[in-house]
Design a protein around this motif. Structure first.
Motif, PDB file in Angstrom:
ATOM      1  N   VAL A   1       0.835  -1.194   0.000  1.00  0.00           N
ATOM      2  CA  VAL A   1       0.000   0.000   0.000  1.00  0.00           C
ATOM      3  C   VAL A   1       0.875   1.251   0.000  1.00  0.00           C
ATOM      4  N   GLU A   2       1.984   1.228   0.750  1.00  0.00           N
ATOM      5  CA  GLU A   2       2.897   2.372   0.771  1.00  0.00           C
ATOM      6  C   GLU A   2       3.500   2.623  -0.604  1.00  0.00           C
ATOM      7  N   ARG A   3       3.728   1.563  -1.385  1.00  0.00           N
ATOM      8  CA  ARG A   3       4.282   1.693  -2.732  1.00  0.00           C
ATOM      9  C   ARG A   3       3.186   1.934  -3.767  1.00  0.00           C
ATOM     10  N   HIS A   4       1.941   2.055  -3.322  1.00  0.00           N
ATOM     11  CA  HIS A   4       0.772   2.259  -4.191  1.00  0.00           C
ATOM     12  C   HIS A   4       0.593   1.104  -5.167  1.00  0.00           C
ATOM     13  N   GLU A   5       0.841  -0.095  -4.684  1.00  0.00           N
ATOM     14  CA  GLU A   5       0.612  -1.294  -5.493  1.00  0.00           C
ATOM     15  C   GLU A   5      -0.691  -1.939  -5.043  1.00  0.00           C
ATOM     16  N   SER A   6      -1.466  -2.398  -6.012  1.00  0.00           N
ATOM     17  CA  SER A   6      -2.679  -3.134  -5.696  1.00  0.00           C
ATOM     18  C   SER A   6      -2.917  -4.158  -6.795  1.00  0.00           C
ATOM     19  N   LEU A   7      -3.773  -5.090  -6.534  1.00  0.00           N
ATOM     20  CA  LEU A   7      -4.088  -6.106  -7.538  1.00  0.00           C
ATOM     21  C   LEU A   7      -4.767  -5.483  -8.752  1.00  0.00           C
ATOM     22  N   THR A   8      -5.547  -4.464  -8.514  1.00  0.00           N
ATOM     23  CA  THR A   8      -6.240  -3.797  -9.628  1.00  0.00           C
ATOM     24  C   THR A   8      -5.230  -3.146 -10.570  1.00  0.00           C
ATOM     25  N   SER A   9      -4.280  -2.417  -9.994  1.00  0.00           N
ATOM     26  CA  SER A   9      -3.280  -1.754 -10.853  1.00  0.00           C
ATOM     27  C   SER A   9      -2.411  -2.783 -11.574  1.00  0.00           C
ATOM     28  N   GLN A  10      -2.064  -3.869 -10.905  1.00  0.00           N
ATOM     29  CA  GLN A  10      -1.261  -4.916 -11.556  1.00  0.00           C
ATOM     30  C   GLN A  10      -2.036  -5.561 -12.705  1.00  0.00           C
ATOM     31  N   ASN A  11      -3.327  -5.811 -12.517  1.00  0.00           N
ATOM     32  CA  ASN A  11      -4.145  -6.401 -13.582  1.00  0.00           C
ATOM     33  C   ASN A  11      -4.282  -5.446 -14.759  1.00  0.00           C
ATOM     34  N   LEU A  12      -4.471  -4.139 -14.485  1.00  0.00           N
ATOM     35  CA  LEU A  12      -4.582  -3.164 -15.571  1.00  0.00           C
ATOM     36  C   LEU A  12      -3.281  -3.086 -16.369  1.00  0.00           C
ATOM     37  N   GLU A  13      -2.130  -3.103 -15.676  1.00  0.00           N
ATOM     38  CA  GLU A  13      -0.836  -3.077 -16.371  1.00  0.00           C
ATOM     39  C   GLU A  13      -0.645  -4.326 -17.226  1.00  0.00           C
ATOM     40  N   LYS A  14      -1.018  -5.485 -16.692  1.00  0.00           N
ATOM     41  CA  LYS A  14      -0.872  -6.737 -17.433  1.00  0.00           C
ATOM     42  C   LYS A  14      -1.740  -6.732 -18.688  1.00  0.00           C
ATOM     43  N   LYS A  15      -2.976  -6.267 -18.573  1.00  0.00           N
ATOM     44  CA  LYS A  15      -3.868  -6.220 -19.729  1.00  0.00           C
ATOM     45  C   LYS A  15      -3.376  -5.211 -20.768  1.00  0.00           C
ATOM     46  N   ALA A  16      -2.793  -4.089 -20.303  1.00  0.00           N
ATOM     47  CA  ALA A  16      -2.237  -3.107 -21.247  1.00  0.00           C
ATOM     48  C   ALA A  16      -1.073  -3.720 -22.016  1.00  0.00           C
ATOM     49  N   ARG A  17      -0.225  -4.493 -21.308  1.00  0.00           N
ATOM     50  CA  ARG A  17       0.893  -5.174 -21.988  1.00  0.00           C
ATOM     51  C   ARG A  17       0.377  -6.168 -23.019  1.00  0.00           C
ATOM     52  N   TRP A  18      -0.666  -6.914 -22.667  1.00  0.00           N
ATOM     53  CA  TRP A  18      -1.223  -7.893 -23.610  1.00  0.00           C
ATOM     54  C   TRP A  18      -1.773  -7.208 -24.859  1.00  0.00           C
ATOM     55  N   ARG A  19      -2.423  -6.050 -24.653  1.00  0.00           N
ATOM     56  CA  ARG A  19      -2.958  -5.312 -25.806  1.00  0.00           C
ATOM     57  C   ARG A  19      -1.829  -4.829 -26.720  1.00  0.00           C
ATOM     58  N   GLU A  20      -0.745  -4.320 -26.101  1.00  0.00           N
ATOM     59  CA  GLU A  20       0.396  -3.863 -26.908  1.00  0.00           C
ATOM     60  C   GLU A  20       1.012  -5.012 -27.693  1.00  0.00           C
ATOM     61  N   GLU A  21       1.173  -6.161 -27.017  1.00  0.00           N
ATOM     62  CA  GLU A  21       1.752  -7.323 -27.695  1.00  0.00           C
ATOM     63  C   GLU A  21       0.835  -7.802 -28.822  1.00  0.00           C
ATOM     64  N   ALA A  22      -0.479  -7.770 -28.594  1.00  0.00           N
ATOM     65  CA  ALA A  22      -1.416  -8.173 -29.629  1.00  0.00           C
ATOM     66  C   ALA A  22      -1.371  -7.191 -30.806  1.00  0.00           C
ATOM     67  N   ALA A  23      -1.264  -5.898 -30.507  1.00  0.00           N
ATOM     68  CA  ALA A  23      -1.173  -4.900 -31.580  1.00  0.00           C
ATOM     69  C   ALA A  23       0.134  -5.042 -32.363  1.00  0.00           C
ATOM     70  N   GLN A  24       1.224  -5.330 -31.683  1.00  0.00           N
ATOM     71  CA  GLN A  24       2.517  -5.519 -32.373  1.00  0.00           C
ATOM     72  C   GLN A  24       2.495  -6.776 -33.235  1.00  0.00           C
ATOM     73  N   SER A  25       1.856  -7.848 -32.737  1.00  0.00           N
ATOM     74  CA  SER A  25       1.821  -9.070 -33.529  1.00  0.00           C
ATOM     75  C   SER A  25       0.946  -8.884 -34.778  1.00  0.00           C
ATOM     76  N   VAL A  26      -0.109  -8.093 -34.667  1.00  0.00           N
ATOM     77  CA  VAL A  26      -0.971  -7.831 -35.806  1.00  0.00           C
ATOM     78  C   VAL A  26      -0.243  -6.969 -36.839  1.00  0.00           C
ATOM     79  N   SER A  27       0.471  -5.940 -36.374  1.00  0.00           N
ATOM     80  CA  SER A  27       1.204  -5.039 -37.288  1.00  0.00           C
ATOM     81  C   SER A  27       2.421  -5.737 -37.883  1.00  0.00           C
ATOM     82  N   ALA A  28       2.993  -6.727 -37.213  1.00  0.00           N
ATOM     83  CA  ALA A  28       4.170  -7.433 -37.727  1.00  0.00           C
ATOM     84  C   ALA A  28       3.792  -8.402 -38.842  1.00  0.00           C
ATOM     85  N   LYS A  29       2.567  -8.847 -38.883  1.00  0.00           N
ATOM     86  CA  LYS A  29       2.140  -9.775 -39.932  1.00  0.00           C
ATOM     87  C   LYS A  29       1.935  -9.016 -41.235  1.00  0.00           C
ATOM     88  N   PRO A  30       2.464  -9.557 -42.407  1.00  0.00           N
ATOM     89  CA  PRO A  30       2.294  -8.862 -43.693  1.00  0.00           C
ATOM     90  C   PRO A  30       0.955  -9.027 -44.291  1.00  0.00           C
TER      91      PRO A  30
END
Length: 153
Positions: free
Chosen positions: A124-153
């Motif tokens: 809590v002192e570091r402002h970490e929570s399960l909600t913020s960790q889940n949001l960061e993980k989902k944002a990473r997944w979206r970026e990876e999905a967008a990169q994989s789509v753009s990398a395909k010809p």
């Protein structure tokens, strides 16, 4: 007339089941077929003790039983343990060990709970929570999905 009524009542009372009969009626038929003992036979005789028949004259302890007897403090050294011991002694050692293990498990559970509270307060002192960790993980997944789509010809 009254005598005839009494005879009829007695005849009918004998044919009724015992639960339906009048409690203090004219016919007090008692069924003693199930209880054939006399009063002298009803006197209880002293019974032999059940624990005497349960005792095993000698139980050869296994290596594990010997360790339990040592850990519970019944004997100081393994050489002190006789060739045969009573089953009650081994059973008492097992029960004592069960109690000790349950106390250790209770202490570990309490320590684990305290540790989780401490770690939670630090997060809590570091402002970490399960909600913020889940949001960061989902944002990473979206970026990876967008990169994989753009990398395909």
């Amino acid at each position: 007339m009254a005598a005839a009524a009494g005879v009829v009542v007695r005849i009918l009372d004998k044919r009724l089941p015992s639960a339906l009969r009048a409690s203090g009626g004219p016919c007090r038929f008692v069924n003693r077929r199930m209880c054939s003992k006399t009063q002298a036979e009803n006197v209880q005789k002293p019974k032999p003790q059940a624990s005497a028949s349960f005792k095993v004259p000698g139980h050869k302890p296994s290596d594990w039983d010997k360790k339990l007897l040592l850990w519970t403090g019944r004997f100081k050294k393994e050489e002190d343990i006789p060739e045969t011991v009573s089953f009650e002694m081994v059973d008492a050692a097992r029960n004592k060990m069960r109690v000790k293990i349950s106390y250790v498990m209770i202490a570990l559970t309490i320590m684990g709970c305290i540790m989780m509270v401490i770690l939670g307060k630090r997060a809590v002192e570091r402002h970490e929570s399960l909600t913020s960790q889940n949001l960061e993980k989902k944002a990473r997944w979206r970026e990876e999905a967008a990169q994989s789509v753009s990398a395909k010809p």
